[in-house]
Design a protein around this motif. Sequence first.
Motif, PDB file in Angstrom:
ATOM      1  N   UNK A  16       0.830  -1.343   0.016  1.00 12.01           N
ATOM      2  CA  UNK A  16      -0.041  -0.043  -0.023  1.00 12.01           C
ATOM      3  C   UNK A  16       0.812   1.108  -0.066  1.00 12.01           C
ATOM      4  N   UNK A  17       1.963   1.227   0.812  1.00 13.64           N
ATOM      5  CA  UNK A  17       2.598   2.095   0.783  1.00 13.64           C
ATOM      6  C   UNK A  17       3.495   2.336  -0.450  1.00 13.64           C
ATOM      7  N   UNK A  18       3.839   1.777  -1.175  1.00 16.20           N
ATOM      8  CA  UNK A  18       4.375   1.631  -2.738  1.00 16.20           C
ATOM      9  C   UNK A  18       3.594   2.193  -3.735  1.00 16.20           C
ATOM     10  N   UNK A  19       1.928   1.897  -3.564  1.00 13.65           N
ATOM     11  CA  UNK A  19       0.964   2.267  -4.319  1.00 13.65           C
ATOM     12  C   UNK A  19       0.924   3.745  -4.255  1.00 13.65           C
ATOM     13  N   UNK A  20       0.920   4.449  -2.955  1.00 17.83           N
ATOM     14  CA  UNK A  20       0.927   5.706  -2.697  1.00 17.83           C
ATOM     15  C   UNK A  20       2.082   6.413  -3.060  1.00 17.83           C
ATOM     16  N   UNK A  21       3.079   5.904  -2.991  1.00 21.10           N
ATOM     17  CA  UNK A  21       4.364   6.586  -3.256  1.00 21.10           C
ATOM     18  C   UNK A  21       4.307   6.829  -4.886  1.00 21.10           C
TER      19      UNK A  21
ATOM     20  N   UNK B  98       4.067  17.082  -1.509  1.00 21.46           N
ATOM     21  CA  UNK B  98       4.949  16.468  -0.801  1.00 21.46           C
ATOM     22  C   UNK B  98       4.609  16.425   0.634  1.00 21.46           C
ATOM     23  N   UNK B  99       3.862  17.404   1.174  1.00 16.31           N
ATOM     24  CA  UNK B  99       3.426  17.112   2.545  1.00 16.31           C
ATOM     25  C   UNK B  99       2.414  16.295   2.771  1.00 16.31           C
ATOM     26  N   UNK B 100       1.429  16.183   1.630  1.00 12.27           N
ATOM     27  CA  UNK B 100       0.515  14.935   1.757  1.00 12.27           C
ATOM     28  C   UNK B 100       1.137  13.580   1.639  1.00 12.27           C
ATOM     29  N   UNK B 101       2.310  13.428   0.954  1.00 11.72           N
ATOM     30  CA  UNK B 101       2.736  12.132   0.657  1.00 11.72           C
ATOM     31  C   UNK B 101       3.439  11.947   2.042  1.00 11.72           C
ATOM     32  N   UNK B 102       4.317  12.836   2.941  1.00 15.11           N
ATOM     33  CA  UNK B 102       4.787  12.573   4.129  1.00 15.11           C
ATOM     34  C   UNK B 102       3.740  12.299   4.940  1.00 15.11           C
ATOM     35  N   UNK B 103       2.729  12.821   5.093  1.00 13.58           N
ATOM     36  CA  UNK B 103       1.792  12.483   6.147  1.00 13.58           C
ATOM     37  C   UNK B 103       1.285  11.006   5.909  1.00 13.58           C
TER      38      UNK B 103
ATOM     39  N   UNK C  82       2.759   8.616   4.375  1.00 13.12           N
ATOM     40  CA  UNK C  82       3.910   7.553   4.774  1.00 13.12           C
ATOM     41  C   UNK C  82       3.980   7.498   6.081  1.00 13.12           C
ATOM     42  N   UNK C  83       3.685   8.563   6.779  1.00 11.17           N
ATOM     43  CA  UNK C  83       3.851   8.268   8.475  1.00 11.17           C
ATOM     44  C   UNK C  83       2.610   7.579   9.088  1.00 11.17           C
ATOM     45  N   UNK C  84       1.428   7.497   8.379  1.00  9.39           N
ATOM     46  CA  UNK C  84       0.350   6.592   8.872  1.00  9.39           C
ATOM     47  C   UNK C  84       0.160   5.323   8.547  1.00  9.39           C
ATOM     48  N   UNK C  85       0.865   5.050   7.194  1.00 10.23           N
ATOM     49  CA  UNK C  85       0.660   3.726   6.994  1.00 10.23           C
ATOM     50  C   UNK C  85       2.007   2.815   7.441  1.00 10.23           C
ATOM     51  N   UNK C  86       2.020   2.511   8.787  1.00  7.70           N
ATOM     52  CA  UNK C  86       3.118   2.069   9.417  1.00  7.70           C
ATOM     53  C   UNK C  86       2.296   1.072  10.564  1.00  7.70           C
ATOM     54  N   UNK C  87       2.920  -0.151  10.431  1.00 10.30           N
ATOM     55  CA  UNK C  87       2.594  -1.181  11.219  1.00 10.30           C
ATOM     56  C   UNK C  87       2.191  -0.940  12.794  1.00 10.30           C
ATOM     57  N   UNK C  88       3.291  -0.096  13.294  1.00 11.25           N
ATOM     58  CA  UNK C  88       3.153   0.428  14.574  1.00 11.25           C
ATOM     59  C   UNK C  88       2.161   1.645  15.041  1.00 11.25           C
TER      60      UNK C  88
ATOM     61  N   UNK D 206     -16.612  -8.840  10.556  1.00  9.69           N
ATOM     62  CA  UNK D 206     -17.237  -9.424   9.346  1.00  9.69           C
ATOM     63  C   UNK D 206     -17.195  -8.191   8.287  1.00  9.69           C
ATOM     64  N   UNK D 207     -16.256  -7.254   8.508  1.00  8.85           N
ATOM     65  CA  UNK D 207     -15.970  -6.237   7.361  1.00  8.85           C
ATOM     66  C   UNK D 207     -14.947  -6.972   6.359  1.00  8.85           C
ATOM     67  N   UNK D 208     -15.588  -6.801   5.282  1.00 12.94           N
ATOM     68  CA  UNK D 208     -14.392  -7.604   4.268  1.00 12.94           C
ATOM     69  C   UNK D 208     -13.131  -7.193   4.098  1.00 12.94           C
ATOM     70  N   UNK D 209     -13.061  -5.939   4.136  1.00 16.96           N
ATOM     71  CA  UNK D 209     -11.672  -5.375   3.874  1.00 16.96           C
ATOM     72  C   UNK D 209     -11.366  -4.204   4.922  1.00 16.96           C
ATOM     73  N   UNK D 210     -12.201  -3.630   5.494  1.00 19.37           N
ATOM     74  CA  UNK D 210     -11.988  -2.528   6.227  1.00 19.37           C
ATOM     75  C   UNK D 210     -11.805  -1.166   5.511  1.00 19.37           C
ATOM     76  N   UNK D 211     -11.508  -0.148   6.210  1.00 24.59           N
ATOM     77  CA  UNK D 211     -11.173   1.045   5.577  1.00 24.59           C
ATOM     78  C   UNK D 211      -9.561   1.615   5.987  1.00 24.59           C
ATOM     79  N   UNK D 212      -9.021   2.206   5.020  1.00 27.84           N
ATOM     80  CA  UNK D 212      -7.738   3.017   5.461  1.00 27.84           C
ATOM     81  C   UNK D 212      -8.055   4.432   5.604  1.00 27.84           C
ATOM     82  N   UNK D 213      -7.938   4.927   7.114  1.00 27.19           N
ATOM     83  CA  UNK D 213      -8.316   6.161   7.370  1.00 27.19           C
ATOM     84  C   UNK D 213      -7.097   6.983   7.276  1.00 27.19           C
ATOM     85  N   UNK D 214      -6.877   7.884   6.370  1.00 30.03           N
ATOM     86  CA  UNK D 214      -5.714   8.669   6.127  1.00 30.03           C
ATOM     87  C   UNK D 214      -5.892  10.060   6.422  1.00 30.03           C
TER      88      UNK D 214
END
Length: 286
Positions: free
Chosen positions: A164-169, A211-216, A218-224, A278-286
Amino acid sequence: MQILSIKELEKEIIEDYRYREDNDFREFLDENSDKELKFDNHYTGAKELEDIDEFAEETVIDYLEELSNMEVISDEEEDNYLKDINDSDKEKIIIKNLNEVASIAFNYVKTGIAYMDVVQEGTVGLIKAVDYFDADKHGNFKNYSKYWITREIILYIENKIADLRNEFKNFFKNKKENFGKEHHHDHDEEHQSDEVYLKEEDLLPTVEAIEKREKMVEKKIDFFVLENRLSEREIEVLNYYFGFGKDKRYSIFEIEDMLKLENGQGEELFQRALLTLSIIEGKMFL
């Protein structure tokens, strides 16, 4: 017995790439065979669910009910099988421990991750635990299997996050490379009302904004950073209701009494947890 927290294990697997190879992870387990893996519920405070409109069929609840009612071998039989294991014994041991996979998976229903996918990867870890277990070297099978189950789940989620991180990149790279070259349709004639329609150039008007949105992102798409969508209390209710890691299955009334919940709160927590699972995929909140 010494304790290794699940948070410590996650960092080892995510940050030390050696432990992404089976043989290296086996060496890690040999070195830490005296440590019990402790799930300390460090993912808490799941957000309220909003605008949920994608649901799976009743496969999740059916699966959990099937595990709860499944006839399995006793602990004594499992110990005997593990001493001199064959293919038939392996299958029985795997079936006995599927509820452990289901329970551990409750801790990894992260945003954007489907529960049954987590269960599937955890089951792969359980199979590896059965294949690699040495009773003389590793002692307690349940603790040993927890490591493998958790490891496979962590790697699955990390790999999905990396994709997912690569897709956004790539998306932001394309935006920067084509900035100023893109043509947008004029929607003024299409919308004659007083409503305001934001276009992409309104949200990303400059390269700096991109670039600002890109950094934001990248920071949010992290395992931890990604939160678990199940709260600690919801996980407790699920484990008691299905009898995972317990002496029996407990009714909602019994659960409310044990956890000192108000009348009706146990049912609410249970239904909300099932909705999340039961949600199939959930949603990625960015």
